[in-house]
Design an enzyme around this catalytic site. Structure first.
Site: not given
Length: 615
Positions: A403, A566
């Site tokens: 998620c 990232c």
């Protein structure tokens, strides 16, 4: 009837005796034997008259006894002597009773309470030695106060035991959660005795489901109250699972979650809460362990059930022990390693597993290892597929999806969790048609539910077939070494880069502050880059990198080093591999050099800039 209390004899105007006035340790405490005798004497003198005015003379004990003797002799031949004697005996008995019952308590209050902390704290190693010392230095204390010292000794020993337990709890709290898993037998899971009869308060609380005419009723409620369910995960799915199981009256619920509540959880994990400052209520569970937060919420909803909160990680060492102590297991976790471990433990332990998952705008639900009660012989019953039957190969890249990477629509995990609670109740009570032979797919954007018939058990399944290779949880754990677990989605053991290709966030920040020219390549997906980004970074998603190597060459121009970034340092490591390979085979000669910023933006927030958005 009015009463005029007059202090006479050796008592002063404040109600203290001469001895009490000299000893400040007894000031403010009136012996119950004194007020017991005084009360009895006042009633005797009153004679029971409604309009009588009672004058109470408070005496020393010797004077009181003398007066009582005179009154008895004086009234010996009086017509009312018999009735008054009966009344006096009654209240004399009351006075003596109060005096005897309060002797030790009064002595403790008047003589020892001011020094109780000194007694208990004076010798932490041997609290009884302090009590013995107290006994030695106060020879004036009557022998009948041995009862007091016995109580002090008991209190001292209890305090020492409490300190030992507190130290043990603090040590456990400060240690790594995985240390709790070495011996799952020590995890306190209470046994739930069968419920024979519903109590009146239970009938009131569960009345609406008792009225069901679909096979639930009283027998179904008694089965729920007599059952124990293990729920692994107190996140988005676990929130609704736990609340509905608690509300339904499951006898004992064990919730397992090692994680802590964060602000990013609250849009979907509704069992936790933020501080309600607008109403002056400060009951936030932010930063609290999710299992403990969920336990508090369940007991707030239904304080009649039993709950255990475990802030541990499911491993090969503890999974089977935990599963075997419960009737049903609910998988509400968010990582593939835990799913495989729970599946294998339920197969080996013979427990049904209610499994659910949610991602983005979709979710799915099924039940594993459940055998419906039918009249068919055991030899003809077909076992439906387990989790390993459906997903025999563990794909590391697929396991990295979560998620936090792909997002999730808040109500979606809540819906899946609600359906899981229904299936768990059906498994416990035996009502309805349990989804052991079907896999349900939910699409929230189209509001569609698709039921897919599950295939039969695989003949060569690694855990549930006759040729199984996984015969213990040790075998299960060894087969999952390359699969993402409940921690961050990191590559196993190594990211495949050489040490000089990794740079910490702190070192990269120093490089920026020194003004060294470079290219900061953010390889996150565009929607994440739009949420937040470091100043000067260039966004080129990882999935587009191979097709846009020429753009990277232009940025580097053979002169500027490239630093890949990232969110957690996983995708950026893959980007470094791609760019390094392209540079090595001369397909991208314009790239000067390439480095990975370890830990990504999460590490940046933790170690460099805490004000940077965390998600």
């Amino acid at each position: 009837m009015t009463t005029d209390l007059r202090k006479e004899g050796s008592y002063d105007d404040d109600g203290y005796s001469a001895a009490a006035r000299e000893d400040t340790s007894v000031r403010g405490v009136l012996s119950p034997s004194d007020w017991g005798s005084t009360f009895g004497e006042s009633v005797f003198n009153a004679g029971g008259g409604a309009d009588s005015t009672v004058v109470v003379n408070q005496h020393t004990p010797s004077e009181a006894n003398k007066d009582e003797s005179n009154k008895k002799n004086k009234n010996k031949n009086s017509p009312t002597t018999s009735s008054k004697r009966s009344s006096w005996k009654l209240f004399q008995w009351w006075s003596d009773f109060v005096s005897r019952a309060s002797r030790s308590a009064t002595s403790l209050l008047n003589q020892h309470s001011p020094n109780l902390n000194d007694i208990l704290d004076g010798n932490e190693e041997n609290p009884l030695a302090a009590v013995d010392e107290r006994r030695r230095v106060e020879p004036s204390i009557p022998e009948d106060n041995d009862e007091v010292f016995a109580l002090l000794e008991e209190v001292a020993m209890l305090k020492k035991r409490i300190e030992e337990l507190e130290n043990e709890a603090n040590n456990n709290a400060n240690s790594d959660s995985t240390l709790h898993l070495e011996n799952a037998d020590d995890i306190p899971i209470p046994s739930i005795p069968p419920i024979q009869m519903l109590q009146p308060d239970q009938i009131s609380r569960y009345s609406r489901q008792l009225l069901l005419n679909d096979g639930f009723g009283v027998s179904g409620q008694k089965q729920l109250l007599s059952s124990s369910i293990l729920v692994v995960g107190a996140g988005g799915i676990g929130s609704t699972v736990l609340l509905y199981l608690a509300a339904a009256g499951v006898g004992h619920i064990t919730v397992v979650d090692y994680d802590c509540v964060e602000m990013t959880n609250l849009h979907r994990q509704i069992i936790h809460k933020d501080c309600n400052a607008s109403k002056g209520v400060h009951d936030s569970t932010l930063g609290l362990n999710k299992a403990l937060s969920a336990k508090q919420a369940m007991l707030d909803l239904n304080p009649t059930i039993s709950c255990t909160a475990l802030d541990i990680i499911i491993t090969g060492e503890n999974a089977l022990e935990l599963v075997s102590k419960h009737d049903v297991v609910v998988d509400a976790c968010d990582n593939p390693r835990t799913r495989y471990l729970l599946n294998d433990a339920c197969i080996l332990g013979g427990k049904p597993l209610v499994s659910g998952s949610a991602m983005g705008t979709e979710g799915q639900l099924t039940v594993y290892n459940y055998q419906p009660k039918t009249s068919e012989p055991e030899t003809k019953k077909k076992q439906s597929a387990c989790y390993r039957c459906l997903y025999p190969k563990q794909v590391v890249s697929e396991g990295c999806k979560s998620c936090s990477d792909n997002g999730v629509l808040g109500p979606v995990p809540g819906i899946i969790g609600t359906l899981q609670a229904v299936e768990a109740i059906k498994v416990v009570t035996g009502i309805g048609n349990v989804m052991h032979d079907r896999l349900m797919m939910y699409d929230s954007l189209h509001c569609s539910f698709l039921n897919i018939k599950k295939p039969p058990q695989k003949r060569n399944c690694a855990v549930c077939s006759s040729t199984a290779t996984i015969k213990s949880m040790k075998d299960s754990a060894e087969s999952l070494e390359q699969v993402r677990g409940p921690s961050v989605c990191a590559l196993p053991n190594s990211d495949g880069l050489s040490p000089n290709q990794n740079i910490t966030c702190e070192d990269y920040n120093n490089l920026r502050e020194e003004g060294q020219l470079h290219v900061l390549l953010d390889v996150r997906v565009t929607r994440q880059f739009e949420m937040c980004a470091l100043e000067g970074s260039v966004n080129l998603p990882l999935e587009e990198l191979v097709s846009k190597l020429d753009e990277v060459e232009k940025l580097s121009n053979g002169e500027l080093p490239i630093y890949c970034l990232c969110r957690r340092g996983v995708a950026s490591a893959e980007a470094v591999k791609i760019l390094q390979k392209a540079n090595d085979d001369d397909s991208a000669k314009g790239i000067h050099s390439v480095y990975n910023i370890s830990g990504g933006l999460n590490s940046w927030v933790a170690n460099v800039d805490a004000s940077f958005p965390s998600y």
